[in-house]
Enzyme design. Structure first.
Site, PDB file in Angstrom:
ATOM      1  N   GLU A   1       0.793  -1.242   0.000  1.00 40.76           N
ATOM      2  CA  GLU A   1       0.000   0.000   0.000  1.00 40.76           C
ATOM      3  C   GLU A   1       0.824   1.291   0.000  1.00 40.76           C
ATOM      4  O   GLU A   1       0.542   2.213   0.765  1.00 40.76           O
ATOM      5  CB  GLU A   1      -0.951   0.016   1.202  1.00 40.76           C
ATOM      6  CG  GLU A   1      -1.891  -1.178   1.243  1.00 40.76           C
ATOM      7  CD  GLU A   1      -2.849  -1.146   2.436  1.00 40.76           C
ATOM      8  OE1 GLU A   1      -2.693  -0.282   3.319  1.00 40.76           O
ATOM      9  OE2 GLU A   1      -3.771  -1.981   2.466  1.00 40.76           O
TER      10      GLU A   1
ATOM     11  N   GLU B   1      -5.838 -10.965  -1.287  1.00 32.15           N
ATOM     12  CA  GLU B   1      -6.635 -10.818  -0.062  1.00 32.15           C
ATOM     13  C   GLU B   1      -8.125 -10.821  -0.397  1.00 32.15           C
ATOM     14  O   GLU B   1      -8.909 -10.030   0.136  1.00 32.15           O
ATOM     15  CB  GLU B   1      -6.275  -9.515   0.658  1.00 32.15           C
ATOM     16  CG  GLU B   1      -4.794  -9.390   0.959  1.00 32.15           C
ATOM     17  CD  GLU B   1      -4.426  -8.121   1.735  1.00 32.15           C
ATOM     18  OE1 GLU B   1      -5.328  -7.450   2.267  1.00 32.15           O
ATOM     19  OE2 GLU B   1      -3.219  -7.814   1.791  1.00 32.15           O
TER      20      GLU B   1
HETATM   21  C1  XIL Z   1      -6.079  -6.683   8.253  1.00 33.69           C
HETATM   22  C2  XIL Z   1      -6.435  -7.907   9.073  1.00 33.69           C
HETATM   23  O1  XIL Z   1      -7.352  -8.677   8.374  1.00 33.69           O
HETATM   24  C3  XIL Z   1      -7.009  -7.455  10.404  1.00 33.69           C
HETATM   25  O2  XIL Z   1      -7.203  -8.580  11.252  1.00 33.69           O
HETATM   26  C4  XIL Z   1      -6.059  -6.455  11.082  1.00 33.69           C
HETATM   27  O3  XIL Z   1      -6.637  -5.982  12.267  1.00 33.69           O
HETATM   28  C5  XIL Z   1      -5.741  -5.314  10.173  1.00 33.69           C
HETATM   29  O4  XIL Z   1      -5.213  -5.818   8.956  1.00 33.69           O
HETATM   30  N1  XIL Z   1      -4.852  -4.812   3.689  1.00 33.69           N
HETATM   31  C6  XIL Z   1      -3.838  -5.627   4.099  1.00 33.69           C
HETATM   32  C7  XIL Z   1      -4.057  -6.578   5.214  1.00 33.69           C
HETATM   33  O5  XIL Z   1      -2.777  -5.664   3.449  1.00 33.69           O
HETATM   34  O6  XIL Z   1      -2.894  -6.805   5.966  1.00 33.69           O
HETATM   35  C8  XIL Z   1      -5.170  -6.102   6.121  1.00 33.69           C
HETATM   36  O7  XIL Z   1      -5.420  -7.121   7.068  1.00 33.69           O
HETATM   37  C9  XIL Z   1      -6.406  -5.767   5.321  1.00 33.69           C
HETATM   38  C10 XIL Z   1      -6.113  -4.674   4.329  1.00 33.69           C
END
Ligand code: XIL
Length: 362
Positions: free
Chosen positions: A170, A278
């Site tokens: 990001e 994701e």
């Molecule tokens: C999120 C997790 O799912 C949560 O449990 C945590 O509290 C915060 O992070 N983008 C990403 C992930 O790259 O690492 C994030 O994961 C969601 C958004």
């Protein structure tokens, strides 16, 4: 009846009897075979590329059904939180390897790929950014040194065991620019220099690991798509070892199928590997308190998942890094009702699962 005829009848009966006996013993054999054969088990492991889930080590340790499901279905896993910098390193030079080693062992024992998430992430939260980095003060060279120190330690520890890494997560803001003052790396080293540096350090630590730039928003923002591809092109021109693009794809059923397709196709234009890293498909994007998971929403979710897997299946094989869903089952713990994943809260396959599965061969 003369003796010849009697003999013929007797011979015929013998042949029939032996034939029937042979038949029935063949049937018996077949049915025995069936009993002994493993029943055919459908699994995401049948996918033409790695497919799997983001996991939590404690759920693997403590919930048998969760563990069994992951073993049955996943050929790739990512730690949802356990391998983020804030969880690995609470202080400079201090590393917590228990969960990392547990996941390495779990992946190796069960013949899975372990994808590392993530090494560098601007976001200021307990997981993503250790306080010792957030509060570090030093020259640009000193900032580059702490980044290298962290990456060499982590990627070095996992060398040969973690196949691929989200090296930077990001780095691009919604307007397509780098994050500037909200990102300590950007502030202290500058961008894209810190991104290049992170990749070079990861490559130094494990030259065989596949290195990804991971971000969100490609399915709804042309700005993000263009900025990501420009960043990748620049890295390639500068000779930075970058091997793939991670599309987070936290999406929802209001998103058009064409948008999902465009995200994947655009990432593939880089010529690099594509990881839908994701994936989840919300059916309650608006966060309403009283939503029902209707058949219509289930069908919409089926279509979204199918679009993602069928687009991935269409890429050249060397670009198919895989699909990872962000979690295993629809959780009860959301602030509002939602059903974004492939399995319901009791670990049963949903229509979404069928959609993803169908797309592998569409
Ligand atoms: C999120 C997790 O799912 C949560 O449990 C945590 O509290 C915060 O992070 N983008 C990403 C992930 O790259 O690492 C994030 O994961 C969601 C958004």
């Amino acid at each position: 009846m003369d003796i010849k005829n009697m003999l013929r009848i007797w011979m015929l009966s013998l042949v029939c009897f032996c034939g029937a006996a042979a038949c029935s013993s063949k049937e018996e054999e077949n049915s025995k075979k069936k009993d002994n054969e493993e029943p055919e088990v459908q699994s995401l492991r049948d996918a033409p590329f790695p497919a799997g889930v983001a996991i939590a080590p404690n759920s693997l340790r403590n919930i048998a059904a969760y563990r069994e499901l992951v073993i049955r279905e996943a050929s790739t896993i990512t730690a949802e939180n356990a391998m983020k910098p804030g969880n690995i390193s609470k202080g400079r030079g201090e590393y917590f390897w228990d969960d990392v080693d547990y996941l390495i062992d779990f992946a190796q024992t069960n013949n899975m790929r372990l994808h590392g998430h993530c090494l560098v992430w601007y976001r200021q939260s307990v997981n993503s950014m250790p306080a010792w980095i957030q509060n570090f003060s030093g020259t640009k060279e000193e900032w580059k040194a702490i980044m290298r120190e962290y990456i060499l330690a982590v990627v070095g520890h996992c060398k040969g065991k973690v196949a691929s890494w989200d090296v930077v997560n990001e780095a691009i803001a919604d307007d397509g620019s780098f994050r500037g003052s909200t990102d300590v790396w950007c502030t202290n080293i500058g961008a894209p220099e810190y991104i290049d540096w992170a990749f070079r350090c990861a490559h130094e630590a494990d030259p065989d690991a596949l290195l990804f730039y991971n971000d969100y928003g490609h399915e709804y923002s042309a700005v993000k798509r263009t900025a990501t591809n420009n960043l990748i092109r620049g890295m390639q021109e500068r000779g930075v070892p970058v091997h793939g693009v991670g599309l987070q794809m936290h999406t929802n059923t209001n998103r058009s199928l064409q948008d999902l397709r465009t995200a994947i196709r655009t990432a593939a234009e880089t010529g690099l590997k594509v990881h839908v890293s994701e994936l989840d498909v919300s059916v309650n994007q608006a966060g309403a308190a009283d939503v029902t998971f209707t058949e219509e929403l289930q069908n919409a979710q089926f279509n979204s998942y199918m679009m993602v897997s069928s687009e991935m299946a269409r890429l050249p094989q060397e670009q198919q890094h895989g699909i990872t869903t962000w979690g295993v089952r629809d959780l009860e713990t959301y602030g509002y009702p939602d059903w974004p994943l492939l399995f319901d809260k009791d670990f049963n396959r949903k229509k979404a699962y069928d959609g993803l599965y169908r797309g592998f061969s569409e």
